[in-house]
Design an enzyme around this catalytic site. Structure first.
Site, PDB file in Angstrom:
ATOM      1  N   CYS A 170      -2.810  -2.316 -12.513  1.00  0.00           N
ATOM      2  CA  CYS A 170      -2.098  -2.721 -11.602  1.00  0.00           C
ATOM      3  C   CYS A 170      -3.008  -2.447 -10.397  1.00  0.00           C
ATOM      4  O   CYS A 170      -3.920  -1.908 -10.218  1.00  0.00           O
ATOM      5  CB  CYS A 170      -0.861  -2.587 -11.315  1.00  0.00           C
ATOM      6  SG  CYS A 170      -0.400  -0.902 -11.319  1.00  0.00           S
ATOM      7  N   LYS A 179      -2.684  -0.163  -7.606  1.00  0.00           N
ATOM      8  CA  LYS A 179      -3.174   1.220  -7.224  1.00  0.00           C
ATOM      9  C   LYS A 179      -3.665   2.137  -8.419  1.00  0.00           C
ATOM     10  O   LYS A 179      -4.435   2.940  -8.176  1.00  0.00           O
ATOM     11  CB  LYS A 179      -2.013   1.889  -6.656  1.00  0.00           C
ATOM     12  CG  LYS A 179      -1.307   0.951  -5.610  1.00  0.00           C
ATOM     13  CD  LYS A 179      -2.288   0.872  -4.501  1.00  0.00           C
ATOM     14  CE  LYS A 179      -1.753  -0.178  -3.344  1.00  0.00           C
ATOM     15  NZ  LYS A 179      -1.085  -1.362  -3.699  1.00  0.00           N
ATOM     16  N   GLU A 190       2.568  -3.413   2.122  1.00  0.00           N
ATOM     17  CA  GLU A 190       2.089  -4.525   1.941  1.00  0.00           C
ATOM     18  C   GLU A 190       3.345  -5.615   2.766  1.00  0.00           C
ATOM     19  O   GLU A 190       4.659  -5.266   2.497  1.00  0.00           O
ATOM     20  CB  GLU A 190       1.694  -5.069   0.643  1.00  0.00           C
ATOM     21  CG  GLU A 190       0.552  -4.364   0.122  1.00  0.00           C
ATOM     22  CD  GLU A 190       0.297  -4.777  -1.442  1.00  0.00           C
ATOM     23  OE1 GLU A 190      -0.917  -4.392  -1.871  1.00  0.00           O
ATOM     24  OE2 GLU A 190       0.958  -5.496  -1.818  1.00  0.00           O
ATOM     25  N   SER A 223      -0.471  -8.297   0.649  1.00  0.00           N
ATOM     26  CA  SER A 223      -0.791  -8.226  -0.848  1.00  0.00           C
ATOM     27  C   SER A 223      -1.892  -9.053  -0.971  1.00  0.00           C
ATOM     28  O   SER A 223      -2.323  -9.941  -0.016  1.00  0.00           O
ATOM     29  CB  SER A 223       0.506  -8.904  -1.299  1.00  0.00           C
ATOM     30  OG  SER A 223       0.178  -9.501  -2.647  1.00  0.00           O
TER      31      SER A 223
END
Length: 557
Positions: free
Chosen positions: A125, A127, A447, A473
């Site tokens: 994902c 991070k 975000e 995002s």
């Protein structure tokens, strides 16, 4: 040969004085034969919360099979993970970027503490992808990264769905453009199973980056999460890491200035997430390679936009895989001379060699030919000006406006801006300013997808601009400037803007300005006082004290 490959782990496993260590390892099932082999750490970012990393236990098992088959002993461990899609728009979203540092730190600690000879990192994902690459660069032991793959698209009638559609549906519902039943239908069908968000959002952008950096085998990451070929790629990754150990091929020979420029070009060519700027700056710092925010504009301006991917385009990640994969993007960029073909990869091949055998699907429309790009320049633009002296990032991958001038609508936190959109308080031509959401001020640089998607859902996506010292995002599209630096919490000019003052975007001129005299800006700064920290103890407070500017990658080390 095995003994020669235990360059690090022998400190833990060999000799009479290591009997206590061996006893502890035998307690969990390792044998003398296991401990005589090289020890390979398998960093798994599996978590039960959300689809992106949910299936990684399955892939880790295959990686370990490959390691054993190639003569090594795998030792698996876990890291934390925060789902951006779940935490978006809430206070918990502040934890997301912080988790990148914790992921890298935790992998480093386990690897150093256990003297691993080599590493495979499995991520899934936004991070976890940069976090594992940062750790590999920091450790500089033979290793590679494997991405878990994209989710299959959801379907509503003939329409492909991603999580982006759900966020935009919320905005449409808030403005009475969609019924509750229609919103529920989108919610129920958007995410059909495991895998990362399906557009060229941050997860898939960083997956692309990992392949173009050379730290993941070209073609492995783009395989969708739940197709059988993904298990095969995981097994091969386990075998490959043993070959890296035999050659002592380390990340420092892979992550170079050339490979970083290749990664930037890949982001530009695929309309990737602005978060790639933040993460590549951080990766470069860990690798000890000089990279500046201005380099993104230089590379992007010479790279054509070739991939017609969401959020600005038509297709999802699975469509790219079926069209020929990231290898096809690499082939196009190599043919045009837009990337360095001689850059090394973990496969032992150069990028050019790895992209040589590409199977392009006949009549595919996902990746354009060089003769007919979506745009002649890439999707990343760096603006400066009196509002962003250190720079800010804009994505122009779709058909965004190249100029905008309008009155500021100023908010000191994301939730207030979201409510203003939902209540109809934002009008066409406005410039939404969301501040005190930067790395220190948030802390954690949230975000703004909830706000940007709500604007689109409200029908304002083509007429309103937005700027923030927070992030966006990868699913965000429209005229949006993020990572504005210096941030408000550090006394950046964004903190001095007042409601109604005119703000101008000039993409061609690379400017972001508020139309007030410089002397007035300085006078306001002299009166400005930093707000009290939002967190006074714990990891969030520690992060806020240590973190650098977004223009430097928002790193803590």
């Amino acid at each position: 040969m095995a003994e020669n490959l235990k360059r690090r782990s022998s400190v833990i496993t060999d000799g009479p004085d290591r009997a206590p260590s061996r006893a502890m390892l035998k307690a969990v099932g390792f044998t003398d034969e296991d401990l005589a082999r090289p020890i390979v750490g398998v960093a798994n970012t599996w978590i039960e919360i959300g689809p992106c990393n949910f299936h990684l236990r399955r892939l880790a098992a295959k990686v370990k099979e490959g390691i054993r088959a190639a003569g090594g002993t795998p030792m698996e461990f876990n890291t934390v993970s925060i789902s951006d899609g779940i935490s978006m728009g809430a206070e918990g979203m502040k934890c997301s970027l912080v988790s990148r540092e914790v992921i890298a730190d935790s992998i480093e600690l386990v690897a150093r503490g256990n003297h691993f000879d080599a590493m495979v990192c499995i991520s899934g994902c936004d991070k976890t992808n940069p976090g594992v690459v940062m750790a590999l660069a920091r450790l500089d032991i033979p290793g590679l990264a494997l991405y878990g793959g994209s989710i299959a698209p959801g379907h509503l009638g003939e329409r492909d769905l991603t999580i982006q559609d759900v966020f935009e549906a919320v905005g449409a519902y808030g403005r009475a453009k969609m019924s509750s039943a229609q919103l529920k239908a989108v919610e129920d069908r958007a995410c059909p199973g495991p895998g990362a968000c399906g557009g060229q959002f941050t997860a898939n952008t960083m997956s692309t980056v990992m392949e173009f950096l050379g730290i993941s085998p070209l073609g492995s990451n783009g395989i969708p999460a739940m197709v059988p070929e993904k298990d095969e790629a995981a097994f091969k990754a386990g075998q490959l890491v043993m070959e890296l150990l035999r050659q002592d091929l380390r990340p420092s020979r892979i992550i170079t200035r050339k490979s970083l420029e290749n990664a930037i070009a890949a982001v530009a060519a695929t309309g990737g997430s602005t978060n790639a700027v933040l993460h590549l700056l951080a990766i470069a710092r860990e690798a000890g390679v000089e990279l500046k925010i201005d380099d993104f504009d230089l590379v992007s301006s010479r790279t054509p936009l070739l991939a017609d991917l969401k959020p600005g385009g038509r297709f999802v990640a699975n469509d790219l895989y079926n069209a020929g994969g990231i290898q096809l993007v690499a082939k196009r960029l190599l043919e045009g001379g837009f990337v360095h073909g001689d850059a090394s990869t973990v496969t032992g091949l150069t990028l050019a060699e790895a992209a040589r055998n590409v199977n392009e699907t006949a009549d595919q429309q996902v990746v354009r030919p060089l003769s007919n790009p979506l745009k002649t320049t890439g999707g990343l633009v760096i603006l400066k000006g009196n509002l962003a002296p250190e720079g800010c990032v804009v994505k122009v991958a779709g058909h965004e406006r190249m100029t905008h001038r309008g009155p500021a609508r100023v908010f000191d936190r994301e939730e207030d801006a979201f409510q203003a959109v939902q209540k109809g308080h934002i009008s066409a031509n406005d410039v939404v300013v969301i501040r005190y959401e930067g790395p220190k001020g948030g802390p954690g640089m949230r975000e703004m997808l909830a706000v940007t998607a709500a604007l689109v859902g409200a029908g304002l996506g083509d007429s309103v601009a937005l700027l923030t010292d927070g992030r966006f995002s990868g699913a965000t599209h429209g005229l949006m400037a993020g990572h504005v630096a210096p941030e408000a919490a550090c006394g950046g000019p964004i903190a001095m803007v007042r409601d109604g003052e005119m703000i101008s975007f000039d993409i061609a001129g690379r400017r972001l300005d508020v139309e007030i005299p410089e002397a007035e800006l300085r006078a306001r700064l002299s009166q400005w006082k930093a707000p009290l920290p939002r967190y006074t103890r714990g990891v969030m407070a520690k992060y806020a004290r240590l973190v650098s500017s977004a223009s430097q990658g928002a790193v803590t080390g």
